[in-house]
Each structure stands twice: as structure tokens, then as C-alpha cells.
Design an enzyme around this catalytic site. Structure first.
Site, short mmCIF file in Angstrom:
data_model
loop_
_atom_site.label_atom_id
_atom_site.label_comp_id
_atom_site.label_asym_id
_atom_site.label_seq_id
_atom_site.Cartn_x
_atom_site.Cartn_y
_atom_site.Cartn_z
N LYS A 110 0.84 -1.24 -0.07
CA LYS A 110 0.01 0.12 -0.09
C LYS A 110 0.83 1.41 -0.10
CE LYS A 110 -4.02 -2.24 1.59
NZ LYS A 110 -3.76 -3.84 2.10
C1 LIG Z 1 -4.28 -4.79 1.44
C2 LIG Z 1 -3.66 -5.93 1.28
C3 LIG Z 1 -3.92 -6.76 0.34
C4 LIG Z 1 -5.26 -6.72 -0.58
O1 LIG Z 1 -5.17 -5.85 -1.35
P1 LIG Z 1 -6.62 -5.32 -1.97
O2 LIG Z 1 -6.12 -4.24 -2.97
O3 LIG Z 1 -7.29 -4.82 -0.96
O4 LIG Z 1 -7.19 -6.52 -2.74
C5 LIG Z 1 -3.12 -8.06 0.12
N1 LIG Z 1 -1.97 -8.30 0.66
C6 LIG Z 1 -1.74 -7.31 1.81
C7 LIG Z 1 -0.25 -7.58 2.40
C8 LIG Z 1 -2.25 -6.17 1.91
O5 LIG Z 1 -1.92 -5.14 2.98
#
Ligand SMILES: *Cc1c(COP(=O)(O)O)cnc(C)c1O
Length: 495
Positions: A110
Site C-alpha cells: 500500500k
Molecule cells: C491490502 C492488502 C492486500 C489486499 O489488497 P486489495 O487491494 O485490498 O485487494 C493483500 N496483501 C496485503 C499484504 C495487503 O496489505
């Protein structure tokens, strides 16, 4: 490119306004009205470095900003923040390619988008001539909260409030958030699961819009969740990065389709892959990988979305989600029918379920493959890949790795596979240690040290000494208290 609500053709916005608002006022999400004319000269992007790609892709998707403006924003967002200038490097693991998205300031994928969102947000605020302070509300399953606070920390004109499920994140994630510094950050845990926190945030948006609860207070709300299009757009870039790396290393020829396997929760990351495809990148299948909360596997297999099912806490907590918000954008872009989407979402709200028309199901079938992997399979994958290739995966990446192997077995005609790696193994050290056949012990912080001693894989700098940092945030509330909590904090500004 004009944006509109996924539920109403008449509710339109510029890309800057969509970023500023976070969500459309009718409960829908802002989406490009269409991606039909979005194609870029994608081949011309491949020789660029990652930031150069970001400038082209982001100014195409967010045309409120010129290419020159975007270049300055991209530089400000990423300069010196990631471990490598490439931002998101690729690594070959066996016959697959792993796209490492966790080399940023909080060791989660993120960071890629949440480094960019604050600069987009402040630029959008200026573009739209808004002087109100922007209060960012964010629900988190663990990683978004930390990455968002790190991004918005001390950004003038903004404040950020993060809600996470009480006891529903890993101890490392919890410590990352509780020790967050910055004058404009606030973290609070909610007695419920991620869906309760996310629904709570959506309700606050709706209530504030409906009852004008912040009118005249000099504050307006926005979101750092992937319901904000400013979160989604920066994620399109790394699909191009991985493709370019495969071409440059000679593993594929220019134009060959590549399949991407994405560990999925809120459906933001994988939707960015769909955007990349619509921009022209030769994306083959998008493979949606879920943990035991396999509502998306069932949906993509049957066309029926049904959240009336048990919720599991797994070793991949960032994917413990039953309502995947960004699916709404996909349904809108595929059907081009806001009325249909409004009907489906209404049904989801009232009965917890909906079923898509056969024509839409057919489109989904041609784009996606879906599979799931439980905690046992997750740990098995981590252990196997470490033993066989000496590569250490986190639990979310392991879900994707396992589903990638399922996909290849089920679809022999598959192309080269890129597995998106979304977190550092050091964010989930107990589960990873256990997967390597070690006793994880009671203490996750000791487990981090032991994982490093055992594997020799260096711990990311931002996760060292977590335990010694002072705890600054301790609030715990009920889901029903979220609105009053926000209003009190918002009012605090006036005192
Ligand atoms: C947020 C997250 C996901 C999922 O991503 P989305 O965009 O919500 O589908 C997968 N792995 C990790 C480590 C995350 O932080």
C-alpha cells in the site's frame, strides 16, 4: 477522462474532485465513465524508469493534472522513500516472477499508492480551490492504516483518522500503528472485524453528506482507502514495471500476454491490473487469490456474491474481508450500467447477496481465474518455496503463490506468471517461522529477530526497534460510536 458514480450516470466529477471527495455522494464509487478510449502508447512506456511510467499513466488516468504537474508530484511522492529507485523490483522464483511491492516505508504494497495519494490530495485541494481542512477517514485490515498515516503525517491542510479491528491485526501491524507519530494522526480500534470498520466509515460519509454534519466547520471528509481513485491509479504502474522487466530480461517477447496473480482483499490491487489491461498492456488472465475468506473465489466461479457466511481470522489478515468494495467499479466498467450496479449494491445492503446477469458473468470468465488457499496451504507454500528456492514469502504472497500453482495446473495454456508480493515476511513473523518448522513462541517481536537469525534475510529498517517506540494511541470503541468519535475529533479543531 471524466469520472462518475458507479450508481448514477448524472453524478459526474473531474479526477481532482473525485480524489478530493474520496467517494461519490450517493454511496457509489467514482469510476472513469469508460475506459474504452483510455489506451496509451504502452510500448513507449516500457523503456522508461518506474517514475517515468508513473507520470504517463497517472496523467492519462487523472487528467486534471498535466504531465508536467504530474512529474513534479511523482518526484515529491517517491524521492528517497523506497529501498530501490525501481520502487517495485521483480525477482525470479522457480519458473515464476515475483513482483515485490513491499520495499516502501512501511513494508506493505500500500506504500506505492499511499506515498502518492497525499500529494495528489493536496494538489487536488488547490485545483478545486478548497480551503477546508481535509479529514481522511480510513478503515484498515492492518496495512492501509500505517501506510496512510506515514503518507499523510504532517502534510499541511490534512488530518487522518484510522480505524482497525480490535485484535484483528498482527501484533507487528498493531505496534506499527499504535506508535505512529505526527501531529495530525489519530488511530482507534473498533470492537468488530474489518467489514464493521469499513461499513462504519462508509456510513459516516453518508451521514455527513446527508445531514451536512460538517457544514460551516472548515473540515471536509475524504478517504485513503482504495475506494479513492487516487489510491487505485498509482497501482496500475507496477503492472507495466513487471511487464517491462520480463521483456528486458528476454523472458517474453514484446506483445506476449502475461498472467498476474494477485492476493486479493478489497479488490483494489487486482482492479488496477484490469486498468493496465484497458490501457493496452498485454495482460492475459488476472488471477484472484483468496484465503479461507473465499467469497471472491465463489463469486468469480458462480456469479453469485453472498456475504452470508462465516468470517475467518487467518494468517493473512489483510485479506480477511467479505465485502470487496472495488468489485463495484469492475461491475460498472464491464456492464456500463449504473442502474444495474445500484440495484446489485442495494441487494447487497439488504440481503447480503446479489447475482450478476449471464452476460456479465461471461465477461468475468474471460478476464479472471479465481482460487483460494487456507492457512495450512499458506504455510506449506512458504516452507516449500524457502526450501526449494531460498526465497522468503509473507503469508499474503504465499496465498498468491499457491493459487498460481493451482492456476497453472488447471490452465495448461497459461502464459508467464507474475505473482504480486504484497508484504514483507517480517510483518507476519510468527506464521512465517511456523511455516519454516520453528516454534513461533508467544512473542512476535522475538519471532522477528529469530526469523532474521534463521534465514539471514535482512529485516526492513522501519520494522526494527518497534517495541521500544512509545505507544501514542490506545482508544478502543464500538462500531456504533464511530460517527460521534469522528464528529468530536473534527470539532476539536475549533477549540
Ligand atoms: C491490502 C492488502 C492486500 C489486499 O489488497 P486489495 O487491494 O485490498 O485487494 C493483500 N496483501 C496485503 C499484504 C495487503 O496489505
Amino acid at each position: 477522462m471524466i469520472y462518475q458514480s458507479t450508481r448514477n450516470n448524472d453524478l459526474k466529477a473531474s479526477s481532482a474532485q473525485a480524489i478530493l471527495d474520496g467517494m461519490a455522494g450517493d454511496g457509489g464509487l467514482y469510476s472513469p465513465a469508460s475506459l474504452d478510449d483510455a489506451a496509451l502508447d504502452w510500448k513507449a512506456l516500457l523503456p522508461l524508469d518506474t517514475q517515468g511510467m508513473a507520470v504517463k499513466i497517472l496523467s492519462a488516468l487523472l487528467p486534471s493534472f498535466s504531465e508536467a504537474e504530474m512529474a513534479a508530484l511523482v518526484r515529491r511522492a517517491y524521492a528517497g522513500k523506497f529501498e530501490t529507485d525501481e520502487l517495485t523490483p521483480t525477482v525470479t522464483v522457480g519458473e515464476d516472477t515475483v513482483l515485490e511491492l513491499f520495499r516502501g516505508p512501511t513494508s506493505a504494497f500500500k506504500d506505492v499508492a499511499l506515498s502518492m495519494l497525499p500529494v495528489l490530495m493536496t494538489a487536488a485541494r488547490e485545483k478545486c480551490g478548497v480551503s477546508d481542512e481535509i479529514l481522511i477517514l480510513t478503515a484498515t485490515s492492518g496495512d492501509t492504516g500505517k501506510a496512510a498515516m506515514e503518507g499523510f503525517r504532517n502534510v499541511p491542510g490534512t488530518r487522518i483518522m484510522v480505524f482497525y479491528p480490535y485484535g484483528g491485526v498482527s501484533p507487528v501491524q498493531q505496534a506499527q500503528m499504535a506508535t505512529q507519530d505526527g501531529d495530525n494522526v489519530c488511530v482507534c480500534s473498533v470492537r468488530g472485524n474489518f467489514d464493521d470498520a469499513q461499513t462504519g466509515v462508509k456510513r459516516i460519509f453518508a451521514a455527513v453528506a446527508r445531514e451536512k454534519l460538517l457544514a460551516g466547520k472548515g473540515v471536509r471528509l475524504s478517504s485513503a482507502n482504495s475506494i479513492n481513485i487516487g489510491r487505485l491509479a498509482p497501482q496500475v504502474v507496477y503492472y507495466f514495471r513487471a511487464y517491462a522487466n520480463l521483456v528486458q530480461s528476454g523472458r517474453i517477447a514484446l506483445g506476449d500476454p502475461v498472467d498476474y496473480v494477485v492476493p486479493t482483499g478489497n479488490f483494489g490491487d487486482i482492479l488496477a491490473g484490469y486498468f493496465a489491461r484497458e490501457l493496452g498492456l498485454p495482460v492475459g488472465r488476472l488471477v484472484c487469490a483468496s484465503n479461507a475468506n473465499n467469497i471472491l473465489t465463489d463469486f468469480l466461479t458462480t456469479g453469485v456474491y453472498d456475504r452470508n457466511r462465516p468470517f475467518y481470522r487467518t494468517v493473512s489478515p489483510s485479506m480477511d474481508i467479505l465485502v470487496s468494495s472495488n468489485l463495484e467499479r469492475l461491475l460498472f466498467l464491464l456492464s456500463k450500467d449504473a442502474q444495474l450496479v445500484a440495484r446489485l449494491m442495494d441487494s447487497l445492503g439488504k440481503t447480503g447477496a446479489y447475482s450478476v446477469p449471464a452476460s456479465l458473468k461471461k465477461q468475468l470468465d474471460s478476464l479472471f481465474y479465481a482460487g483460494s488457499c487456507d492457512d495450512e496451504g499458506t504455510k506449506r507454500a512458504i516452507g516449500q518455496v524457502w526450501q526449494q528456492y531460498g526465497y522468503l514469502m509473507d503469508t499474503h504472497t504465499a496465498v498468491a503463490y499457491d493459487v498460481a500453482q493451482q492456476y497453472k495446473a488447471a490452465c495448461p495454456g497459461h502464459g508467464p506468471v507474475v505473482i504480486l508480493s504484497t508484504a514483507s515476511p517480517y510483518k507476519f513473523p510468527a506464521a512465517v517461522l511456523e511455516a519454516l518448522g520453528e516454534d513461533p513462541g508467544e512473542d512476535e517481536f522475538k519471532a522477528m529477530e529469530r526469523l532474521q537469525d534463521r534465514t539471514g534475510v535482512p529485516m526492513p529498517k522501519n520494522l526494527r526497534n518497534l517495541r521500544e517506540r512509545p505507544v501514542r494511541h490506545r482508544d478502543v470503541i464500538e462500531p456504533g460510536e464511530m460517527l460521534s468519535y469522528v464528529l468530536e475529533k473534527a470539532a476539536g479543531k475549533e477549540r
